[in-house]
Design a protein around this motif. Structure first.
Motif, mmCIF file in Angstrom:
data_model
loop_
_atom_site.group_PDB
_atom_site.id
_atom_site.type_symbol
_atom_site.label_atom_id
_atom_site.label_comp_id
_atom_site.label_asym_id
_atom_site.label_seq_id
_atom_site.Cartn_x
_atom_site.Cartn_y
_atom_site.Cartn_z
ATOM 1 N N GLU A 25 13.765 33.143 -16.592
ATOM 2 C CA GLU A 25 14.573 32.233 -15.783
ATOM 3 C C GLU A 25 14.258 30.779 -16.139
ATOM 4 N N GLN A 26 13.002 30.516 -16.489
ATOM 5 C CA GLN A 26 12.581 29.147 -16.791
ATOM 6 C C GLN A 26 13.115 28.640 -18.124
ATOM 7 N N LEU A 27 13.126 29.471 -19.137
ATOM 8 C CA LEU A 27 13.429 29.020 -20.494
ATOM 9 C C LEU A 27 14.797 28.344 -20.615
ATOM 10 N N PRO A 28 15.889 28.945 -20.114
ATOM 11 C CA PRO A 28 17.180 28.242 -20.221
ATOM 12 C C PRO A 28 17.237 26.963 -19.399
ATOM 13 N N ILE A 29 16.491 26.901 -18.288
ATOM 14 C CA ILE A 29 16.456 25.673 -17.481
ATOM 15 C C ILE A 29 15.760 24.559 -18.250
ATOM 16 N N LEU A 30 14.640 24.878 -18.900
ATOM 17 C CA LEU A 30 13.946 23.879 -19.726
ATOM 18 C C LEU A 30 14.886 23.326 -20.785
ATOM 19 N N ARG A 31 15.581 24.190 -21.481
ATOM 20 C CA ARG A 31 16.488 23.744 -22.536
ATOM 21 C C ARG A 31 17.609 22.870 -21.963
ATOM 22 N N ARG A 32 18.159 23.277 -20.820
ATOM 23 C CA ARG A 32 19.253 22.522 -20.226
ATOM 24 C C ARG A 32 18.803 21.117 -19.815
ATOM 25 N N LEU A 33 17.656 21.032 -19.168
ATOM 26 C CA LEU A 33 17.171 19.723 -18.729
ATOM 27 C C LEU A 33 16.782 18.844 -19.906
ATOM 28 N N ILE B 197 0.704 28.277 -18.985
ATOM 29 C CA ILE B 197 1.152 29.486 -18.284
ATOM 30 C C ILE B 197 2.371 29.106 -17.455
ATOM 31 N N GLY B 198 3.538 29.213 -18.067
ATOM 32 C CA GLY B 198 4.770 28.714 -17.478
ATOM 33 C C GLY B 198 5.086 29.229 -16.080
ATOM 34 N N PRO B 199 5.005 30.529 -15.827
ATOM 35 C CA PRO B 199 5.414 31.040 -14.518
ATOM 36 C C PRO B 199 4.523 30.625 -13.357
ATOM 37 N N THR B 200 3.377 30.003 -13.622
ATOM 38 C CA THR B 200 2.537 29.492 -12.534
ATOM 39 C C THR B 200 2.943 28.073 -12.141
ATOM 40 N N ARG B 201 3.968 27.520 -12.808
ATOM 41 C CA ARG B 201 4.358 26.123 -12.584
ATOM 42 C C ARG B 201 5.809 26.026 -12.116
ATOM 43 N N GLU B 202 6.081 24.994 -11.315
ATOM 44 C CA GLU B 202 7.454 24.723 -10.892
ATOM 45 C C GLU B 202 8.230 24.246 -12.103
ATOM 46 N N THR B 203 9.415 24.788 -12.324
ATOM 47 C CA THR B 203 10.113 24.641 -13.597
ATOM 48 C C THR B 203 10.585 23.225 -13.878
ATOM 49 N N THR B 204 11.190 22.564 -12.897
ATOM 50 C CA THR B 204 11.732 21.235 -13.176
ATOM 51 C C THR B 204 10.619 20.217 -13.416
ATOM 52 N N LEU B 205 9.488 20.378 -12.726
ATOM 53 C CA LEU B 205 8.348 19.480 -12.965
ATOM 54 C C LEU B 205 7.771 19.720 -14.354
ATOM 55 N N LEU B 206 7.668 20.985 -14.769
ATOM 56 C CA LEU B 206 7.180 21.294 -16.111
ATOM 57 C C LEU B 206 8.092 20.678 -17.166
ATOM 58 N N ALA B 207 9.408 20.788 -16.973
ATOM 59 C CA ALA B 207 10.365 20.203 -17.922
ATOM 60 C C ALA B 207 10.173 18.697 -18.026
ATOM 61 N N ARG B 208 9.995 18.052 -16.869
ATOM 62 C CA ARG B 208 9.834 16.596 -16.844
ATOM 63 C C ARG B 208 8.522 16.176 -17.486
ATOM 64 N N GLN B 209 7.442 16.885 -17.179
ATOM 65 C CA GLN B 209 6.143 16.548 -17.773
ATOM 66 C C GLN B 209 6.182 16.686 -19.287
ATOM 67 N N ALA B 210 6.745 17.799 -19.777
ATOM 68 C CA ALA B 210 6.802 18.035 -21.219
ATOM 69 C C ALA B 210 7.643 16.970 -21.918
#
Length: 290
Positions: free
Chosen positions: A122-130, A69-82
């Protein structure tokens, strides 16, 4: 079509020993992926932590969330974990991402339930960028390891029409919700294919389907208990889940064949009980219908 197996990580008594048994046995039985689900307000194991363990315990099998559930998580931490799980597993991780339907998951994490659709966009393009190794902003540098050129495989799940555009812009494919009606899923898939082409994307999107299942002499009891425990907050939804849930060898075979006929690339079957015989029985069926 590949057959993936859900892990019983939502069972209250789930342990590291149980998860290790399931993931190693799933790899031996030639399932394509092991899959975990996500809830915040739950005593279930946290899905990315389970898959980090699975990455070290396996060599071949895919590792998948359906869905975080992406929006319940901080975006940069989710990107790093994944990206970390994808790196540790040698590129075997698939991030299935959705927005969820329960407001208490958002109350627990401090995010706005009614803004969850906007937040995931808002999260999706940040995930891709990171994941591409780019800086977060002009002031903040890259975050997390680079596992692949575009990062982990990203599948977007849900029922709402907005996911069609999200997949076309940022996703690698569609994560169909478990227990959904096949006709509705097929209609959504046709819209995704159209949007994908209109966006000028090369190749084709991936389609992962899902269903709960139960097998053995107590199959119906397992199914009823599991669905009521997880969907009892909405009796109508629980009844719909049970109506489409395969709970015999024949109905599981039919479900697999139906998904294959629709064009699904990989089909997740989620057990309603944590007994290893559920996996063994499913492996026998999968071997016969492949």
């Amino acid at each position: 079509m590949r057959i993936a197996i859900g892990l019983p990580s939502r069972v209250v008594s789930a342990s590291g020993e149980l998860m290790l048994e399931w993931v190693t046995r799933a790899e031996q039985l030639q399932f394509s992926s092991v899959v975990v689900t996500d809830r915040v307000v739950s005593q279930a194991l946290e899905p990315l932590s389970v898959l980090a363990m699975a990455a070290g315990a396996t060599k071949r099998i895919g590792l998948m969330t359906s869905v975080v559930i992406g929006p319940t998580r901080e975006t940069t931490l989710l990107a790093r974990q994944a990206a970390t799980i994808d790196t540790l597993s040698g590129g075997r991780f698939t991030l299935g991402l959705g927005i969820g339907v329960r407001d208490n998951d958002y109350l627990a994490t401090g995010f706005d339930f009614h803004r969850r659709g906007r937040r995931v966009e808002e999260q999706l393009p940040i995930l891709r960028r990171l994941w591409a190794g780019e800086p977060l902003s002009n002031e903040i540098g890259p975050i997390g390891p680079r596992s692949r050129a575009r990062g982990p495989e990203l599948l977007i799940g849900g029922y709402v029409p907005a996911i069609v555009r999200r997949i076309a812009l940022w996703g690698d494919g569609y994560m169909a919700p478990g227990g959904g009606e096949p006709e509705a899923m097929l209609k959504m898939w046709r819209e995704i294919e159209k949007a994908w082409q209109q966006a000028g994307r090369s190749g084709k999107p991936r389609w992962v389907g899902a269903s709960y299942f139960a097998l053995g002499p107590n199959a119906l009891d397992h199914a009823t208990r599991y669905i009521n425990a997880n969907y009892g907050y909405n009796p109508e939804l629980a009844a719909r889940r049970l109506r489409f849930l395969p709970a015999s060898r024949q109905t599981v075979e039919n479900a697999i064949k139906r998904q294959a006929d629709m064009g699904v690339d990989e089909f997740i079957l989620r057990p309603c009980a944590e007994d290893l015989d559920q996996m063994e029985l499913l492996a026998e069926i999968a071997a016969c219908v492949r």
